[in-house]
Design an enzyme around this catalytic site. Structure first.
Site, PDB file in Angstrom:
ATOM      1  N   ASN A   1     -24.492   3.298   9.170  1.00 56.89           N
ATOM      2  CA  ASN A   1     -25.047   2.127   8.794  1.00 56.89           C
ATOM      3  C   ASN A   1     -26.304   1.957   9.526  1.00 56.89           C
ATOM      4  O   ASN A   1     -26.114   1.462  10.538  1.00 56.89           O
ATOM      5  CB  ASN A   1     -23.994   1.167   9.162  1.00 56.89           C
TER       6      ASN A   1
ATOM      7  N   LYS B   1     -28.187  -0.535   9.703  1.00 55.93           N
ATOM      8  CA  LYS B   1     -28.264  -2.076   9.891  1.00 55.93           C
ATOM      9  C   LYS B   1     -29.728  -2.311   9.598  1.00 55.93           C
ATOM     10  O   LYS B   1     -30.517  -1.934   8.708  1.00 55.93           O
ATOM     11  CB  LYS B   1     -27.920  -2.240  11.503  1.00 55.93           C
TER      12      LYS B   1
ATOM     13  N   HIS C   1     -18.416  -5.973   7.138  1.00 55.02           N
ATOM     14  CA  HIS C   1     -18.910  -5.747   8.484  1.00 55.02           C
ATOM     15  C   HIS C   1     -18.894  -6.929   9.502  1.00 55.02           C
ATOM     16  O   HIS C   1     -19.149  -7.913   8.929  1.00 55.02           O
ATOM     17  CB  HIS C   1     -20.301  -5.340   8.472  1.00 55.02           C
TER      18      HIS C   1
ATOM     19  N   GLU D   1     -20.744  -7.860  11.532  1.00 54.52           N
ATOM     20  CA  GLU D   1     -21.915  -8.839  11.771  1.00 54.52           C
ATOM     21  C   GLU D   1     -22.034  -9.576  10.792  1.00 54.52           C
ATOM     22  O   GLU D   1     -22.505 -10.920  10.820  1.00 54.52           O
ATOM     23  CB  GLU D   1     -22.978  -7.734  11.754  1.00 54.52           C
TER      24      GLU D   1
ATOM     25  N   GLU E   1     -13.072  -0.988  12.678  1.00 55.49           N
ATOM     26  CA  GLU E   1     -14.128  -1.124  13.796  1.00 55.49           C
ATOM     27  C   GLU E   1     -13.893  -2.413  14.647  1.00 55.49           C
ATOM     28  O   GLU E   1     -13.999  -3.648  14.421  1.00 55.49           O
ATOM     29  CB  GLU E   1     -15.522  -1.638  13.062  1.00 55.49           C
TER      30      GLU E   1
ATOM     31  N   GLY F   1     -21.769  -1.346  19.094  1.00 51.89           N
ATOM     32  CA  GLY F   1     -22.909  -1.438  19.660  1.00 51.89           C
ATOM     33  C   GLY F   1     -22.962  -1.839  21.356  1.00 51.89           C
ATOM     34  O   GLY F   1     -23.911  -2.125  21.929  1.00 51.89           O
TER      35      GLY F   1
ATOM     36  N   SER G   1     -19.557   2.443  18.492  1.00 46.63           N
ATOM     37  CA  SER G   1     -19.983   3.586  19.623  1.00 46.63           C
ATOM     38  C   SER G   1     -19.367   5.022  19.339  1.00 46.63           C
ATOM     39  O   SER G   1     -19.338   5.748  20.411  1.00 46.63           O
ATOM     40  CB  SER G   1     -19.794   3.043  20.837  1.00 46.63           C
TER      41      SER G   1
END
Ligand code: PGA
Length: 249
Positions: free
Chosen positions: A9, A11, A93, A95, A165, A171, A210
């Site tokens: 991904n 991003k 996701h 985010e 996730e 991240g 991560s």
């Protein structure tokens, strides 16, 4: 057995030059055939499809609209994603859920739309640190899963992918331990078997947060971890190809 996948991904990263370098390095890394997917920014999908031609990598989108077409400025339809030759779409996701207020209902509408258009949805679910600390991990994750899959009928196990996730691991450099991840993956597997008695055993459940070359083998050694959704470590072709090779072991 579910298939193993490594899905990058990207991003909102990667310049045209970096993308060219990425695929050149992949080409020279002699990656065998496997389930290796990359989701660039939508505006780069077409370019990536061309550059990925002589590699085993399939290209997808990071998001899609829940609508077919019409007056929805800035949105990208599943039909357009499919038509251009992409293969999958990441949906829900964290985010998107956090910064763009995506709800389980919207996630579900997008999942249905992607399936209608023969795109594979990679459905992301995961708890925040607070929810984990309050012992709500399974409630949150299984709630997101069942609501995201509302009304979804399958004809085979490859039609969708689940990505667990934990939000606190994305991240941040903090990976869930393989044991922590497996515990959740096991519950996701049980729910999938309940929802889809014919396919639940074989649907791939990816871990994300991560993931990097140093922890992929340990994660993949768990019985219900069938690959990884990777952000940071998917940007460099050398790291990405190590992850891909690990998934073939
Ligand atoms: P990360 O991101 O690998 O950089 O933690 C994972 C993701 O957001 O899918």
């Amino acid at each position: 057995m579910p298939k193993n996948y490594i899905i990058g991904n990207w991003k909102m990263n990667q310049s045209l030059l970096e993308i060219k370098d990425f695929f050149e390095t992949i080409q020279s890394s002699h990656l065998e055939k496997g389930n290796f997917w990359v989701a660039p920014q939508s505006i780069h999908i077409d370019n990536c499809l061309t550059l990925a031609k002589n590699t085993p990598i399939l290209i997808g989108a990071q998001n899609c609209s829940n609508q077919n077409s019409g007056a929805f400025t800035g949105e990208i339809s599943c039909m357009a994603i499919k038509e251009i030759g992409a293969h999958f779409v990441i949906i829900g996701h964290s985010e998107r859920r956090t910064y763009y207020a995506e709800t389980d209902k919207l996630v579900n509408e997008k999942v249905l739309k992607s399936l209608e258009n023969k795109l594979v949805p990679v459905i992301c679910i995961g708890e925040t640190l607070l929810q984990r600390e309050l012992n709500k991990t399974l409630e949150v994750v299984l709630g997101q899963l069942t609501q995201g899959l509302e009304g979804v009928k399958l004809t085979c196990e490859d039609e969708l992918i689940i990505a667990y996730e934990p939000v606190w691991a994305i991240g941040t450099g903090k990976t869930a331990s393989s044991k922590q991840a497996e515990e959740v993956h096991f519950s996701i597997r049980s729910k999938l078997i309940e929802l889809y008695p014919n396919f639940g055993e074989k649907i791939s459940i990816l871990y994300g947060g991560s993931v990097k070359p140093s922890n992929i083998d340990e994660l993949l050694s768990m019985p219900n971890i069938n690959g990884a959704l990777v952000g940071g470590a998917s940007l460099k072709a050398s790291d990405f190809s190590i992850l891909c090779k690990s998934s073939l072991k």
